[in-house]
Design a protein around this motif. Structure first.
Motif, PDB file in Angstrom:
ATOM      1  N   ARG A   4      71.463  59.769 -10.162  1.00  0.00           N
ATOM      2  CA  ARG A   4      71.398  61.223 -10.361  1.00  0.00           C
ATOM      3  C   ARG A   4      72.691  61.870  -9.946  1.00  0.00           C
ATOM      4  O   ARG A   4      73.227  61.552  -8.889  1.00  0.00           O
ATOM      5  CB  ARG A   4      70.275  61.834  -9.512  1.00  0.00           C
ATOM      6  N   GLN A  32      64.344  53.377  -5.812  1.00  0.00           N
ATOM      7  CA  GLN A  32      62.968  53.851  -5.746  1.00  0.00           C
ATOM      8  C   GLN A  32      62.018  52.686  -5.970  1.00  0.00           C
ATOM      9  O   GLN A  32      62.388  51.671  -6.562  1.00  0.00           O
ATOM     10  CB  GLN A  32      62.683  54.872  -6.861  1.00  0.00           C
ATOM     11  N   SER A  34      60.003  56.036 -12.783  1.00  0.00           N
ATOM     12  CA  SER A  34      58.900  56.463 -13.651  1.00  0.00           C
ATOM     13  C   SER A  34      59.203  56.164 -15.117  1.00  0.00           C
ATOM     14  O   SER A  34      58.281  56.070 -15.939  1.00  0.00           O
ATOM     15  CB  SER A  34      58.635  57.967 -13.496  1.00  0.00           C
TER      16      SER A  34
HETATM   17  N1  PHE Z   1      59.543  60.196 -10.467  1.00  0.00           N
HETATM   18  C1  PHE Z   1      59.337  61.162  -9.422  1.00  0.00           C
HETATM   19  C2  PHE Z   1      60.691  61.464  -8.747  1.00  0.00           C
HETATM   20  O1  PHE Z   1      61.600  60.718  -8.920  1.00  0.00           O
HETATM   21  C3  PHE Z   1      58.373  60.678  -8.379  1.00  0.00           C
HETATM   22  C4  PHE Z   1      56.974  60.468  -8.930  1.00  0.00           C
HETATM   23  C5  PHE Z   1      56.585  59.223  -9.380  1.00  0.00           C
HETATM   24  C6  PHE Z   1      56.074  61.517  -8.960  1.00  0.00           C
HETATM   25  C7  PHE Z   1      55.294  59.026  -9.857  1.00  0.00           C
HETATM   26  C8  PHE Z   1      54.790  61.326  -9.409  1.00  0.00           C
HETATM   27  C9  PHE Z   1      54.405  60.086  -9.859  1.00  0.00           C
HETATM   28  O2  PHE Z   1      60.841  62.445  -8.034  1.00  0.00           O
END
Ligand code: PHE
Length: 405
Positions: A107, A121, A85
């Motif tokens: 993480r 991801q 994100s």
């Molecule tokens: N970035 C969030 C996570 O890593 C996932 C997510 C992406 C949620 C886009 C909403 C929209 O948990």
């Protein structure tokens, strides 16, 4: 009709007398109108700024997700991205309205079957134009509802959520009555590299398409950068597993990126989770294995449906060699059958390591290396010797081979 523009896959063309595309080829092939074509990014650098990873996503300044105990900081301003994100805002600002970002994410976490400090991801973002986002006066934060942001009408939010769900799970249909089809690219982790994987695997389809029969459920969730927010869970081997988070993008993020006329949705999928379910891989740590017994099972040229993880032992192998003059009508399968008969699953492999034809009497001997390995313990020398003795006896007796060494 010659001269009248026709639309093919979102672009307009003018046919002439020579043109012969028929209405039916156009409707069958391109029935899914406005299907978004997602731009793919898979080599964005994993070091991002605090601004990208948190601020640009409206993560509050004191939010726990920023803590040093959860993230890998390089310094006060930079960290290894904790999620893909982190790239949303900059790509929207660059003018993209449908994109996928694949990346390694980092993480600090406990290590167990389902968690590893590095994983992958895919982020998906789609902006929706031509939607009436809001009616009337300037939105007021107190107008936020569970179903929609203060900046959105209920209709607008429902439209976006339906489009999102349709894209991901293929279950809800959009108000346009079509199912958007999103190419999902699953990358298997290249074990000796922290950078985006070299060995990748491309798949077309939706979560539904990927998992077919599997039970799914949408669960309400919270992310600072989406509202409403949802998680998709899949029922697998007796438990509900979270495979993705998603939601309607906070309008403030779009406004800030210069796209205040758009509505948007976003999702983030954990790729190892998906691969674990799909290929029945029991432990996330296996993705980092350099063991050929693992890697060979997922060679890039193997058909997807045949890829189901076959467990292998974590105990060390022990090998023994055996040499004998070949009897008449011998085939190596005879030996394989005979050894399997005696050692069962304790035999892992048999290699021919030497071959010799006697210059005078012309007989041929083979030397084989038999590799023994137990799934549940380390063999003692005595145990392996005992099995090997029985193999020798059986070669003498059943194969009628002589001079066994
Ligand atoms: N970035 C969030 C996570 O890593 C996932 C997510 C992406 C949620 C886009 C909403 C929209 O948990």
């Amino acid at each position: 009709v010659s001269g009248e523009p026709i639309e093919v896959a979102g672009r307009s063309f003018v046919p002439d007398e020579y043109g012969n595309v028929t209405p039916s080829i156009l409707t069958d092939r391109f029935r899914v109108r406005g299907r978004p074509s997602f731009a793919i990014f898979d080599s964005l650098h994993p070091v991002v700024t605090v601004q990208q990873n948190f601020d640009s996503l409206l993560v509050p300044a004191d939010h726990v997700s920023r803590s040093r105990s959860d993230n890998y900081y390089i310094n006060k301003e930079q960290l290894l991205r904790a999620h893909t994100s982190a790239h949303q805002a900059e790509l929207i600002r660059q003018g993209l309205d449908a994109f996928l970002v694949f990346g390694d994410v980092y993480r600090r976490d406990e290590i167990d079957r389902n968690h590893y400090p590095v994983f992958h991801q895919v982020e998906g973002v789609k902006l929706l134009r031509d939607v009436v986002i809001h009616e009337g006066a300037t939105p007021d934060r107190s107008d936020r509802r569970p179903e929609h942001q203060e900046a959105h009408t209920l209709d607008a939010a429902t439209y976006a959520l339906n489009d999102l769900k349709a894209t991901l799970s293929g279950t809800a249909s959009t108000s346009q009555g079509h199912r958007a089809r999103l190419p999902i690219l699953i990358k298997l982790v290249c074990p000796d590299s922290l950078m985006p994987p070299a060995r990748c695997l491309y798949m077309l389809g939706l979560i539904e398409h990927l998992f077919g029969e599997v039970e799914q459920r949408w669960v309400e969730a919270y992310f600072p950068f989406t509202h409403p927010s949802l998680e998709l869970e899949i029922f697998y081997q007796g438990e509900w597993l979270e495979v993705l988070g998603c939601g309607v993008v906070e309008q403030a993020i779009l406004n800030e990126a210069g796209t205040d006329h758009c509505l948007g949705w976003a999702f983030g999928i954990g790729l190892e989770r998906i691969a674990m379910i799909l290929f029945e891989i029991p432990d996330i740590r296996l993705f980092w294995s350099t063991d050929e017994r693992f890697l060979q099972q997922f060679a890039a040229d193997r058909p997807l449906h045949s890829m189901k993880f076959q467990p292998f032992s974590k105990y060390p192998p022990t090998d023994r060699d055996v040499t004998f003059w070949l009897p008449e009508a011998y085939s190596p399968n005879h030996l394989a059958d005979l050894v399997r008969e005696i050692a069962g699953d304790l035999v892992e492999s048999i290699f021919l390591i030497d071959e010799f034809t006697h210059p005078k009497h012309g007989r041929t001997s083979h030397c084989y290396r038999i590799v023994y390995r137990s799934m549940d313990k380390t063999f003692t020398t005595e145990e392996v010797n005992e099995i090997q003795d029985r193999v020798r006896q059986s070669i003498a007796h059943d194969l009628k081979a002589r001079h066994i060494r």
